[in-house]
Design a protein around this motif. Structure first.
Motif, PDB file in Angstrom:
ATOM      1  N   ARG A  32      43.815   3.183 -15.175  1.00  0.00           N
ATOM      2  CA  ARG A  32      43.516   2.686 -13.863  1.00  0.00           C
ATOM      3  C   ARG A  32      41.966   3.369 -13.800  1.00  0.00           C
ATOM      4  NH1 ARG A  32      45.796   6.395 -10.195  1.00  0.00           N
ATOM      5  NH2 ARG A  32      43.570   7.729 -10.292  1.00  0.00           N
TER       6      ARG A  32
ATOM      7  N   VAL B 278      46.901   0.986  -7.983  1.00  0.00           N
ATOM      8  CA  VAL B 278      46.786  -0.033  -8.484  1.00  0.00           C
ATOM      9  C   VAL B 278      46.849  -1.054  -7.958  1.00  0.00           C
ATOM     10  CG1 VAL B 278      47.749  -1.507 -10.691  1.00  0.00           C
ATOM     11  CG2 VAL B 278      47.276   1.470 -11.095  1.00  0.00           C
ATOM     12  N   TYR B 279      48.157  -1.565  -7.514  1.00  0.00           N
ATOM     13  CA  TYR B 279      47.941  -2.404  -6.470  1.00  0.00           C
ATOM     14  C   TYR B 279      46.665  -2.300  -4.906  1.00  0.00           C
ATOM     15  CZ  TYR B 279      52.540  -2.053  -7.986  1.00  0.00           C
ATOM     16  OH  TYR B 279      53.686  -1.993  -9.034  1.00  0.00           O
TER      17      TYR B 279
ATOM     18  N   ALA C 122      43.405  -1.742  -5.534  1.00  0.00           N
ATOM     19  CA  ALA C 122      42.543  -2.226  -6.305  1.00  0.00           C
ATOM     20  C   ALA C 122      42.618  -3.466  -6.657  1.00  0.00           C
ATOM     21  CB  ALA C 122      42.418  -0.792  -7.713  1.00  0.00           C
ATOM     22  N   THR C 123      43.992  -4.000  -7.113  1.00  0.00           N
ATOM     23  CA  THR C 123      44.008  -4.908  -7.620  1.00  0.00           C
ATOM     24  C   THR C 123      44.587  -6.354  -6.247  1.00  0.00           C
ATOM     25  OG1 THR C 123      46.768  -5.233  -7.896  1.00  0.00           O
ATOM     26  CG2 THR C 123      44.697  -4.754  -9.753  1.00  0.00           C
ATOM     27  N   ARG C 124      44.120  -5.672  -5.288  1.00  0.00           N
ATOM     28  CA  ARG C 124      45.246  -6.519  -4.025  1.00  0.00           C
ATOM     29  C   ARG C 124      46.454  -7.253  -4.657  1.00  0.00           C
ATOM     30  NH1 ARG C 124      40.991  -4.648  -1.212  1.00  0.00           N
ATOM     31  NH2 ARG C 124      38.933  -4.933  -1.251  1.00  0.00           N
ATOM     32  N   ASP C 125      46.745  -6.667  -4.835  1.00  0.00           N
ATOM     33  CA  ASP C 125      48.310  -7.316  -5.781  1.00  0.00           C
ATOM     34  C   ASP C 125      49.418  -6.920  -5.181  1.00  0.00           C
ATOM     35  OD1 ASP C 125      50.617  -8.600  -6.628  1.00  0.00           O
ATOM     36  OD2 ASP C 125      49.980  -8.302  -9.208  1.00  0.00           O
TER      37      ASP C 125
ATOM     38  N   LYS D 250      39.769   0.712 -15.300  1.00  0.00           N
ATOM     39  CA  LYS D 250      40.330  -0.166 -14.899  1.00  0.00           C
ATOM     40  C   LYS D 250      41.011  -1.293 -15.812  1.00  0.00           C
ATOM     41  CE  LYS D 250      35.982  -0.286 -11.290  1.00  0.00           C
ATOM     42  NZ  LYS D 250      36.766   0.566 -11.334  1.00  0.00           N
ATOM     43  N   ASP D 251      41.964  -0.367 -15.928  1.00  0.00           N
ATOM     44  CA  ASP D 251      42.881  -1.729 -17.307  1.00  0.00           C
ATOM     45  C   ASP D 251      43.848  -1.805 -16.143  1.00  0.00           C
ATOM     46  OD1 ASP D 251      44.244  -1.794 -19.103  1.00  0.00           O
ATOM     47  OD2 ASP D 251      43.949  -1.161 -20.580  1.00  0.00           O
ATOM     48  N   TYR D 252      44.230  -1.867 -15.019  1.00  0.00           N
ATOM     49  CA  TYR D 252      45.047  -2.383 -14.391  1.00  0.00           C
ATOM     50  C   TYR D 252      46.610  -2.237 -14.830  1.00  0.00           C
ATOM     51  CZ  TYR D 252      41.801  -1.905 -10.946  1.00  0.00           C
ATOM     52  OH  TYR D 252      40.305  -1.193 -10.645  1.00  0.00           O
TER      53      TYR D 252
END
Length: 168
Positions: free
Chosen positions: A109, A149-150, A152-155, A112-114
């Motif tokens: 994380r 992580v969610y 950071a990725t807005r997922d 940035k290797d999500y």
């Protein structure tokens, strides 16, 4: 006094060094924590205690210090070594292994290797749920890491359970 009583290479003394290194890290003295961890690892290697859980724990401690100083590649390598030792001794379903996967997820994380972070966190969460049950408080750390992580990725939709994670 413990070093004199047991000797500088005794497992109990080395474990006390690991605790001291953790205390130094908690106090923000990362340079001293790294020195202590490295000294303990040298003693482990010198005495043929490699491949033990103590060795794995010391590798993980040093990796955590390296992570805190942004030396992610070195930290990842040490966490992977620690995981390999843990799995060889305890099998793939242990809290030690779950923690190792969580630590690898943190490294991924921060780099940035999500995708890798999610896979590592999922593995850690799966092991913890199996061993501790679905409502154990120890799941909170991994769930928080997943939520980060969610965020950071807005997922917020693609991972099953993401709504539960974000409800923390």
């Amino acid at each position: 006094h413990l070093e004199r009583a047991l000797g500088p290479e005794h497992p109990w003394y080395l474990r006390s060094l690991a605790t001291l290194a953790n205390l130094r890290q908690d106090a923000g003295d990362l340079q001293e924590a790294e020195r202590i961890d490295r000294d303990a690892l040298i003693a482990i290697e010198k005495t043929g205690q490699t491949g033990t859980l103590l060795h794995a724990a010391l590798l993980s401690n040093l990796a955590d210090v390296l992570r805190a100083t942004n030396r992610y590649a070195d930290a990842k390598s040490l966490f992977e070594q620690s995981l390999a030792i843990g799995e060889s001794i305890l099998g793939s379903d242990s809290l030690f292994v779950a923690t190792a996967f969580h630590n690898l997820g943190i490294i991924a994380r921060e780099r940035k290797d999500y995708v890798t972070a999610l896979a590592s966190y999922d593995r850690a969460l799966s092991i913890r749920r199996r061993l501790l049950g679905p409502d154990h408080p120890s799941l909170a750390g991994v769930l928080t890491s997943l939520a980060n992580v969610y965020r950071a990725t807005r997922d917020y939709q693609s991972h099953p359970g993401s709504v539960a994670v974000l409800a923390l």
